[in-house]
Design a protein around this motif. Structure first.
Motif, short mmCIF file in Angstrom:
data_model
loop_
_atom_site.label_atom_id
_atom_site.label_comp_id
_atom_site.label_asym_id
_atom_site.label_seq_id
_atom_site.Cartn_x
_atom_site.Cartn_y
_atom_site.Cartn_z
N LEU A 61 0.82 -1.23 -0.09
CA LEU A 61 0.11 -0.09 -0.16
C LEU A 61 0.87 1.34 -0.04
O LEU A 61 0.40 2.38 -0.64
N LYS A 62 1.87 1.14 0.78
CA LYS A 62 2.86 2.32 0.88
C LYS A 62 2.28 3.52 1.56
O LYS A 62 2.97 4.15 2.36
N SER A 63 1.24 4.21 0.96
CA SER A 63 0.46 5.30 1.65
C SER A 63 -0.80 5.39 1.43
O SER A 63 -1.60 4.64 0.87
N ALA A 64 -1.58 6.20 2.33
CA ALA A 64 -3.05 6.37 2.35
C ALA A 64 -3.67 6.67 1.13
O ALA A 64 -2.90 7.71 0.09
N GLU A 85 -3.31 -4.85 15.22
CA GLU A 85 -3.39 -3.26 15.04
C GLU A 85 -2.18 -2.73 15.67
O GLU A 85 -1.50 -1.74 14.85
N GLN A 86 -1.71 -3.03 16.71
CA GLN A 86 -0.47 -2.59 17.37
C GLN A 86 0.73 -3.03 16.56
O GLN A 86 1.56 -2.07 16.45
N ALA A 87 0.81 -4.03 16.00
CA ALA A 87 1.96 -4.38 15.21
C ALA A 87 2.14 -3.37 13.85
O ALA A 87 3.14 -3.00 13.53
N PHE A 88 0.84 -3.23 13.32
CA PHE A 88 0.81 -2.19 11.92
C PHE A 88 1.28 -0.91 12.57
O PHE A 88 2.08 -0.42 11.79
N ASN A 89 0.82 -0.53 13.76
CA ASN A 89 1.27 0.85 14.25
C ASN A 89 2.67 0.92 14.57
O ASN A 89 3.30 1.94 14.35
N VAL A 90 3.40 -0.01 15.00
CA VAL A 90 4.90 0.05 15.02
C VAL A 90 5.70 0.09 13.70
O VAL A 90 6.57 0.82 13.42
N ASP A 96 1.64 7.32 6.03
CA ASP A 96 0.46 7.71 6.67
C ASP A 96 -0.80 6.84 6.56
O ASP A 96 -1.86 6.98 6.43
N LEU A 97 -0.43 5.45 6.49
CA LEU A 97 -1.61 4.37 6.31
C LEU A 97 -2.39 4.51 7.46
O LEU A 97 -1.76 4.63 8.71
N ARG A 98 -3.56 4.22 7.27
CA ARG A 98 -4.57 4.16 8.28
C ARG A 98 -5.04 2.65 8.82
O ARG A 98 -5.57 1.98 7.74
N GLY A 118 -12.52 6.92 6.66
CA GLY A 118 -11.49 6.44 5.81
C GLY A 118 -10.66 5.63 6.37
O GLY A 118 -10.03 5.95 7.49
N THR A 119 -10.23 4.50 5.85
CA THR A 119 -9.11 3.65 6.04
C THR A 119 -8.49 2.77 5.34
O THR A 119 -9.26 2.90 3.94
N ASP A 120 -7.27 2.33 5.28
CA ASP A 120 -6.63 1.69 4.10
C ASP A 120 -6.77 0.04 4.76
O ASP A 120 -6.82 -0.67 3.78
#
Length: 204
Positions: A61-64, A85-90, A96-98, A118-120
């Motif tokens: 995805l690279k970016s939103a 979700e926490q793993a993704f946040n790290v 700027d991925l959501r 909006g979310t990716d």
């Protein structure tokens, strides 16, 4: 796919965490995922399956972009959703991925509204995702990847049927099923929406 071929922000995060080379199973599957192949990825716990999901999704995805999610990931329960979700946040630091986690123990109207904004990447339990979809609370028309983490949970209860409904509502998509074993029920998916999927098992 060696880590050096990842986008710079993701590569920097991985190196900061002390990972310099993919694990053995990751070497088997990361390049296949990047190529767009649908996979049944079969390996024991601690083989790097979850990290492979996170890395592959961020790299793809690279970016939103726009509002509709491009990746849907099914998980067992609330705890699994929050951990992923926490793993993704790290790992998504510098992008700027959501990422949004949807599970039963939360107000469904609030979830619909938050997804609409909006979310990716949507991480969801099968039951909650189906309820939100039934209420027209999520647009699946832009999905590029549909993933199941630790798919062995599907064998109990109605989860298998709930996940099977999703491909009926979306178009062309890459499917990735991660599990510790290949269950006979997966053959049904091979006969329908995953008829061209590869089965990749960890080398012993």
């Amino acid at each position: 796919m060696p880590f050096k071929k990842l986008i710079p922000t993701l590569k920097d995060t991985i190196e900061h965490k002390g990972f310099h080379e993919p694990l053995a199973f990751q070497k088997q599957i990361l390049s296949k995922i990047k190529s767009g192949a649908s996979l049944f990825a079969i390996a024991p716990k601690n083989s790097g399956k979850t990290t492979s999901i996170v890395i592959s999704v961020i790299q793809r995805l690279k970016s939103a972009f726009e509002d509709a999610p491009r990746v849907l990931i099914f998980v067992k329960d609330k705890q699994a959703a929050l951990e992923l979700e926490q793993a993704f946040n790290v790992f998504k630091k510098g992008t700027d991925l959501r990422v949004y986690a949807a599970y039963e123990e939360h107000d469904i109207d609030i979830q619909r509204e938050e997804i609409y904004l909006g979310t990716d990447i949507v991480i969801a339990t099968p039951k909650r995702l189906n309820r939100i979809f039934f209420l027209n609370g999520i647009n699946l028309n832009k999905l590029q990847m549909c993933i199941v983490e630790d798919a062995e949970f599907l064998i109990k209860g109605s989860h298998f049927a709930e996940v099977t409904r999703t491909p009926e509502s979306i178009g062309k998509c890459q499917y990735l099923i991660f599990s510790t074993a290949f269950d006979k029920r997966f053959e049904r998916w091979q006969e329908s929406f995953m008829y061209n999927a590869q089965i990749v098992k960890a080398k012993s």
